[in-house]
Design a protein around this motif. Structure first.
Motif, mmCIF file in Angstrom:
data_model
loop_
_atom_site.group_PDB
_atom_site.id
_atom_site.type_symbol
_atom_site.label_atom_id
_atom_site.label_comp_id
_atom_site.label_asym_id
_atom_site.label_seq_id
_atom_site.Cartn_x
_atom_site.Cartn_y
_atom_site.Cartn_z
ATOM 1 N N LEU A 1 0.837 -1.210 0.000
ATOM 2 C CA LEU A 1 0.000 0.000 0.000
ATOM 3 C C LEU A 1 0.867 1.253 0.000
ATOM 4 O O LEU A 1 0.561 2.238 -0.680
ATOM 5 C CB LEU A 1 -0.918 -0.002 1.229
ATOM 6 N N GLY A 2 1.992 1.202 0.737
ATOM 7 C CA GLY A 2 2.906 2.345 0.765
ATOM 8 C C GLY A 2 3.488 2.613 -0.604
ATOM 9 O O GLY A 2 3.524 3.762 -1.060
ATOM 10 N N VAL A 3 3.925 1.548 -1.289
ATOM 11 C CA VAL A 3 4.483 1.722 -2.637
ATOM 12 C C VAL A 3 3.435 2.336 -3.547
ATOM 13 O O VAL A 3 3.706 3.274 -4.310
ATOM 14 C CB VAL A 3 4.953 0.366 -3.191
ATOM 15 N N ILE A 4 2.188 1.825 -3.451
ATOM 16 C CA ILE A 4 1.128 2.352 -4.322
ATOM 17 C C ILE A 4 0.890 3.825 -4.038
ATOM 18 O O ILE A 4 0.778 4.647 -4.959
ATOM 19 C CB ILE A 4 -0.162 1.532 -4.123
ATOM 20 N N SER A 5 0.839 4.203 -2.755
ATOM 21 C CA SER A 5 0.538 5.602 -2.460
ATOM 22 C C SER A 5 1.666 6.510 -2.949
ATOM 23 O O SER A 5 1.395 7.606 -3.467
ATOM 24 C CB SER A 5 0.294 5.790 -0.964
ATOM 25 N N CYS A 6 2.937 6.046 -2.836
ATOM 26 C CA CYS A 6 4.038 6.858 -3.363
ATOM 27 C C CYS A 6 3.904 7.014 -4.872
ATOM 28 O O CYS A 6 4.093 8.102 -5.418
ATOM 29 C CB CYS A 6 5.379 6.220 -3.030
ATOM 30 N N ALA A 7 3.554 5.915 -5.560
ATOM 31 C CA ALA A 7 3.412 5.982 -7.017
ATOM 32 C C ALA A 7 2.298 6.948 -7.401
ATOM 33 O O ALA A 7 2.433 7.723 -8.351
ATOM 34 C CB ALA A 7 3.136 4.590 -7.570
ATOM 35 N N VAL A 8 1.188 6.942 -6.621
ATOM 36 C CA VAL A 8 0.083 7.865 -6.922
ATOM 37 C C VAL A 8 0.540 9.307 -6.773
ATOM 38 O O VAL A 8 0.260 10.157 -7.627
ATOM 39 C CB VAL A 8 -1.122 7.564 -6.000
ATOM 40 N N VAL A 9 1.289 9.591 -5.691
ATOM 41 C CA VAL A 9 1.766 10.966 -5.484
ATOM 42 C C VAL A 9 2.667 11.398 -6.631
ATOM 43 O O VAL A 9 2.529 12.497 -7.173
ATOM 44 C CB VAL A 9 2.504 11.078 -4.131
ATOM 45 N N VAL A 10 3.590 10.489 -7.048
ATOM 46 C CA VAL A 10 4.499 10.858 -8.142
ATOM 47 C C VAL A 10 3.707 11.118 -9.418
ATOM 48 O O VAL A 10 3.979 12.081 -10.146
ATOM 49 C CB VAL A 10 5.553 9.755 -8.357
ATOM 50 N N SER A 11 2.692 10.280 -9.681
ATOM 51 C CA SER A 11 1.947 10.487 -10.931
ATOM 52 C C SER A 11 1.144 11.779 -10.875
ATOM 53 O O SER A 11 1.043 12.491 -11.862
ATOM 54 C CB SER A 11 1.049 9.293 -11.210
ATOM 55 N N ILE A 12 0.609 12.118 -9.684
ATOM 56 C CA ILE A 12 -0.105 13.396 -9.574
ATOM 57 C C ILE A 12 0.863 14.551 -9.807
ATOM 58 O O ILE A 12 0.552 15.511 -10.527
ATOM 59 C CB ILE A 12 -0.770 13.531 -8.185
ATOM 60 N N MET A 13 2.082 14.449 -9.238
ATOM 61 C CA MET A 13 3.051 15.531 -9.433
ATOM 62 C C MET A 13 3.455 15.639 -10.892
ATOM 63 O O MET A 13 3.713 16.727 -11.393
ATOM 64 C CB MET A 13 4.269 15.304 -8.546
ATOM 65 N N GLN A 14 3.502 14.484 -11.590
ATOM 66 C CA GLN A 14 3.824 14.550 -13.008
ATOM 67 C C GLN A 14 2.739 15.282 -13.793
ATOM 68 O O GLN A 14 3.014 16.115 -14.640
ATOM 69 C CB GLN A 14 3.981 13.134 -13.558
ATOM 70 N N ARG A 15 1.480 14.975 -13.449
ATOM 71 C CA ARG A 15 0.376 15.648 -14.144
ATOM 72 C C ARG A 15 0.351 17.132 -13.843
ATOM 73 O O ARG A 15 -0.076 17.930 -14.670
ATOM 74 C CB ARG A 15 -0.949 15.008 -13.747
ATOM 75 N N MET A 16 0.770 17.508 -12.608
ATOM 76 C CA MET A 16 0.786 18.932 -12.264
ATOM 77 C C MET A 16 2.029 19.625 -12.795
ATOM 78 O O MET A 16 2.218 20.813 -12.590
ATOM 79 C CB MET A 16 0.740 19.104 -10.742
ATOM 80 N N ASP A 17 2.927 18.836 -13.458
ATOM 81 C CA ASP A 17 4.148 19.388 -14.039
ATOM 82 C C ASP A 17 5.032 20.025 -12.970
ATOM 83 O O ASP A 17 5.593 21.091 -13.146
ATOM 84 C CB ASP A 17 3.807 20.421 -15.124
ATOM 85 N N LEU A 18 5.130 19.358 -11.823
ATOM 86 C CA LEU A 18 5.933 19.896 -10.729
ATOM 87 C C LEU A 18 7.298 19.246 -10.649
ATOM 88 O O LEU A 18 8.116 19.626 -9.837
ATOM 89 C CB LEU A 18 5.210 19.678 -9.395
#
Lengths: 163, 114, 93
Positions: free
Chosen positions: A33-50
């Protein structure tokens, strides 16, 4: 593109390291679950172009290892000076406002320089504009030390803009 | 033996931290204006917090607690300059006049500033 | 010895509180409250050791986060009267 990929991986690794430190539970389910949540955060940051050099400056990592120990020693020295000032019965402060030149060209370099100035007791950066930093110093001698520009040179070297 | 040295070192760090904390608190009361008081507050944020947390890390040994303490220390070191900068900037731009012994800015700037 | 550190922190917190009460300007109070917050973070960490409850470190970490955001939020509300406003058009001092 490749650069961005490296940044994403490195960001994910840092996030997961923080997650591991904070969690303290290492069963398979919870770690997944931790790995998944980190991956979700990274993908959100990618979409926000951060994800860029500024938000996650991995290119500074190695040079930071020489800058940070120097900064810590400077902070301790400045702390002892300010401690003596406060404990002196006559309170010999000579507050000074001055402008110092920030020779870094990037925003990141100027932020690192201004934060280093503020982190050192005895000097506080008040405003950053047009490549100059307005500094409030507790004593005249502290202001003159800062005008010597050693910290400026070291920050410039660290962010790799000294050519 | 080495345990005892680590113990003594950590107590020394914690005592140094406690001392600089109290001096910083005295400074916040003694110094004359907002900007100079901020310098005293920054002592407690850097030397005070740094030495106390370093002492606690030595007490904790290599463990998850030490990692969390290190995380707290890193966080304080990143946020305290940002908060100080925001405070000083807000104070100066809203016209709180600093008490100055010497002003090394150029003359036109002094007239321009509040 | 942890008790001594806790006592020193308490003394510092009292000194900061006196400054927060005395003022005189709002910025003096914010400096004092920000300092008070950092001391609380350390106090929670020291108390965790004093009482033998290492779980307190998580609380200290969360308090460090809240303290920073709180200081910035108070400053912004005081300066602009609004938390949502952007202010890119500010003039340099």
């Amino acid at each position: 593109m490749g650069n961005r990929f490296i940044h994403s991986i490195s960001l994910g690794a840092v996030l997961f390291a923080v997650w591991l430190v904070l969690s303290g539970h290492y069963t398979l389910l919870i770690t997944t679950l931790g790995v998944i949540s980190c991956a979700v955060v990274v993908s959100i940051m990618q979409r926000m172009d951060l994800i860029d050099q500024e938000g996650h400056p991995i290119h500074l990592t190695w040079r930071a290892f020489t800058y940070i120990p120097w900064l810590i020693i400077e902070i301790i020295k400045a702390n002892i000076d300010v401690l003596k000032l406060i404990l002196a019965p006559s309170l010999p402060v000579t507050p000074t406002l001055l402008r110092v030149k920030a020779s870094q060209t990037s925003d990141l370099g100027q932020v690192i320089y201004a934060n280093s100035i503020t982190l050192t007791p005895g000097t506080i950066s008040v405003d950053v504009a047009n490549g100059e930093i307005l500094v409030h110093a507790l004593t005249r001698s502290g202001a003159e030390d800062l005008m010597g520009g050693e910290m400026d040179r070291r920050v410039t070297r660290m962010v790799g803009e000294d050519k | 033996m080495s345990m005892m040295i680590i113990d003594i070192l950590s107590w020394l760090l914690i005592i140094a931290g406690s001392f600089s904390m109290i001096v910083g608190g005295v400074g916040v009361l003694r110094l004359p204006d907002v900007y100079t008081r901020m310098h005293a507050a920054s002592i407690t944020d850097t030397l005070g917090a740094g030495t106390i947390i370093a002492g606690l890390i030595l007490q904790a040994g290599i463990s998850l607690i030490a990692a969390k303490l290190l995380l707290i220390l890193i966080f304080i070191f990143f946020t305290s300059p940002a908060a100080s900068f925001a405070l000083a900037h807000a104070a100066l731009s809203s016209g709180v006049e600093p008490i100055l012994d010497s002003d090394l800015r150029s003359d036109e700037e002094k007239e321009k500033s509040p | 010895m942890f008790a001594a550190a806790a006592a020193a922190l308490l003394i510092t917190m009292i000194l900061a509180l006196i400054r927060a009460i005395m003022g005189p300007s709002i910025y003096d109070r914010i400096v004092a409250v920000n300092m008070f917050g950092t001391k609380i973070v350390l106090m929670i960490a020291v108390l965790g050791f004093l009482m033998g409850r290492p779980d307190f470190m998580d609380i200290a970490l969360v308090y460090a986060l809240i303290n920073f955001v709180g200081t910035i939020a108070v400053l912004k509300v005081f300066k602009y009267g609004d938390l949502g406003r952007a202010h890119d058009d500010e003039e340099p001092l």
